[in-house]
Design an enzyme around this catalytic site. Structure first.
Site, PDB file in Angstrom:
ATOM      1  N   GLY A  20       0.851  -1.187   0.000  1.00  0.00           N
ATOM      2  CA  GLY A  20       0.000   0.000   0.000  1.00  0.00           C
ATOM      3  C   GLY A  20       0.883   1.232   0.000  1.00  0.00           C
ATOM      4  O   GLY A  20       2.106   1.135  -0.154  1.00  0.00           O
ATOM      5  N   MET A  22       2.292   5.035   1.715  1.00  0.00           N
ATOM      6  CA  MET A  22       2.755   5.453   3.035  1.00  0.00           C
ATOM      7  C   MET A  22       1.524   5.610   3.947  1.00  0.00           C
ATOM      8  O   MET A  22       0.453   5.985   3.479  1.00  0.00           O
ATOM      9  CB  MET A  22       3.444   6.824   2.952  1.00  0.00           C
ATOM     10  CG  MET A  22       4.642   6.885   2.018  1.00  0.00           C
ATOM     11  SD  MET A  22       6.143   6.244   2.745  1.00  0.00           S
ATOM     12  CE  MET A  22       6.484   7.468   4.010  1.00  0.00           C
ATOM     13  N   LYS A  26       0.743  -0.874   6.599  1.00  0.00           N
ATOM     14  CA  LYS A  26       1.422  -2.093   6.136  1.00  0.00           C
ATOM     15  C   LYS A  26       2.207  -2.759   7.260  1.00  0.00           C
ATOM     16  O   LYS A  26       2.110  -3.960   7.480  1.00  0.00           O
ATOM     17  CB  LYS A  26       2.443  -1.786   5.018  1.00  0.00           C
ATOM     18  CG  LYS A  26       1.886  -1.160   3.792  1.00  0.00           C
ATOM     19  CD  LYS A  26       3.003  -0.879   2.802  1.00  0.00           C
ATOM     20  CE  LYS A  26       4.069   0.083   3.291  1.00  0.00           C
ATOM     21  NZ  LYS A  26       3.583   1.449   3.534  1.00  0.00           N
ATOM     22  N   THR A  27       3.012  -1.944   7.942  1.00  0.00           N
ATOM     23  CA  THR A  27       3.874  -2.513   8.983  1.00  0.00           C
ATOM     24  C   THR A  27       3.042  -3.016  10.156  1.00  0.00           C
ATOM     25  O   THR A  27       3.345  -4.061  10.730  1.00  0.00           O
ATOM     26  CB  THR A  27       4.925  -1.477   9.430  1.00  0.00           C
ATOM     27  OG1 THR A  27       5.713  -1.115   8.287  1.00  0.00           O
ATOM     28  CG2 THR A  27       5.836  -2.052  10.495  1.00  0.00           C
ATOM     29  N   GLU A  93       9.649  -3.189   4.553  1.00  0.00           N
ATOM     30  CA  GLU A  93      10.228  -2.210   3.604  1.00  0.00           C
ATOM     31  C   GLU A  93      10.876  -2.926   2.426  1.00  0.00           C
ATOM     32  O   GLU A  93      11.986  -2.591   1.990  1.00  0.00           O
ATOM     33  CB  GLU A  93      11.239  -1.302   4.311  1.00  0.00           C
ATOM     34  CG  GLU A  93      10.661  -0.514   5.483  1.00  0.00           C
ATOM     35  CD  GLU A  93       9.724   0.622   5.063  1.00  0.00           C
ATOM     36  OE1 GLU A  93       9.521   0.835   3.845  1.00  0.00           O
ATOM     37  OE2 GLU A  93       9.188   1.285   5.970  1.00  0.00           O
ATOM     38  N   CYS A 149      -6.817   9.692   1.942  1.00  0.00           N
ATOM     39  CA  CYS A 149      -6.324  10.832   1.161  1.00  0.00           C
ATOM     40  C   CYS A 149      -6.348  12.098   2.019  1.00  0.00           C
ATOM     41  O   CYS A 149      -7.384  12.441   2.596  1.00  0.00           O
ATOM     42  CB  CYS A 149      -7.177  11.023  -0.083  1.00  0.00           C
ATOM     43  SG  CYS A 149      -6.696  12.478  -1.044  1.00  0.00           S
ATOM     44  N   CYS A 152      -8.830  14.873   0.140  1.00  0.00           N
ATOM     45  CA  CYS A 152     -10.296  14.767   0.032  1.00  0.00           C
ATOM     46  C   CYS A 152     -10.935  13.725   0.949  1.00  0.00           C
ATOM     47  O   CYS A 152     -12.156  13.651   1.026  1.00  0.00           O
ATOM     48  CB  CYS A 152     -10.690  14.487  -1.419  1.00  0.00           C
ATOM     49  SG  CYS A 152     -10.401  12.771  -1.916  1.00  0.00           S
ATOM     50  N   CYS A 181      -5.474   9.858  -2.876  1.00  0.00           N
ATOM     51  CA  CYS A 181      -6.229   8.995  -3.778  1.00  0.00           C
ATOM     52  C   CYS A 181      -5.720   9.236  -5.204  1.00  0.00           C
ATOM     53  O   CYS A 181      -4.932  10.149  -5.452  1.00  0.00           O
ATOM     54  CB  CYS A 181      -7.721   9.287  -3.674  1.00  0.00           C
ATOM     55  SG  CYS A 181      -8.179  10.891  -4.384  1.00  0.00           S
ATOM     56  N   CYS A 184      -6.470  12.948  -6.551  1.00  0.00           N
ATOM     57  CA  CYS A 184      -5.684  14.027  -5.939  1.00  0.00           C
ATOM     58  C   CYS A 184      -4.191  13.850  -6.206  1.00  0.00           C
ATOM     59  O   CYS A 184      -3.455  14.831  -6.334  1.00  0.00           O
ATOM     60  CB  CYS A 184      -5.957  14.091  -4.437  1.00  0.00           C
ATOM     61  SG  CYS A 184      -7.690  14.440  -4.065  1.00  0.00           S
TER      62      CYS A 184
END
Ligand code: ZN
Length: 204
Positions: A20, A22, A26-27, A93, A149, A152, A181, A184
């Site tokens: 995904g 930042m 994920k981590t 990472e 996002c 928005c 998103c 944007c």
């Protein structure tokens, strides 16, 4: 929510990828799966590239400061040499590793090890990042997690760089990147190209 496959009577390995943008968690998801493996009394080993020194040399630390001990390695090949007598290997990472990581992940899985890889699927240009595309193709299980996002409020899967640095590897926090998103993110890229400075969500 990802539910682990029941592998109690099977001597087979596999590859999972969690990817995904930042700030997408994920981590946290990697740590959650590794903790559950530890609770199941499985031998777990975790690796991360030495390039990621944001918080700690020894631990994998997510943005909300959940941590789990890890081994920093300077190349993917080192993981093969260091992963011994383990049932689960976590790699965080992963986008910063060399392409050899794909061979390493396959070799470990073929040995019967569960390999969980977490990483950014795309760089700040919206391009597939390092060995992630190959790992996504090779994995039995793929989970894309989303951030929100910052322009928005929609689901975000891009990492928008707020600074003018051009190198692909610029580690950073909130001041350097923000999740965006599709709409944007590309609006921002276009504004940059045309010399504009900021994005007004109401005009998108
Ligand atoms: Zn947006």
């Amino acid at each position: 929510m990802f539910i682990e496959v029941n592998s109690a009577n099977r001597k087979t390995g596999w590859i999972e990828v969690v990817c995904g943008s930042m700030f997408s968690g994920k981590t946290e998801e990697l740590i959650r799966r590794l903790r559950r493996a530890q609770i199941a009394n499985q031998r777990v080993q975790i690796f991360k590239p030495t390039i990621d020194r944001r918080y700690s040399e020894e631990d994998i630390v997510s943005h909300n400061r959940n941590s789990i001990p890890s081994t920093p390695v300077s190349s993917a090949e080192q993981i093969l040499l260091l992963a011994s007598n383990v049932e689960v290997v976590g790699i965080d990472e992963a986008q910063f590793f060399d392409m050899e990581l794909t061979t390493v992940a396959r070799t470990l899985a073929n040995r019967g090890i569960r390999v969980i890889v977490a990483g950014l699927d795309m760089d700040f240009r919206g391009q597939p990042f390092g060995p992630m595309p190959q790992l996504l193709a090779m994995a039995e299980f793929v989970t894309k997690v989303h951030a929100i996002c910052q322009v928005c409020g929609s689901l975000a899967n891009y990492s928008y760089r707020l600074t003018a640095e051009k190198g692909t590897v610029v580690l950073g926090e909130q001041e350097t990147y923000e999740p965006r998103c599709r709409k944007c993110f590309f609006h921002g890229i276009e504004e940059e190209a045309s010399g504009g400075e900021s994005v007004d969500a109401s005009k998108i």
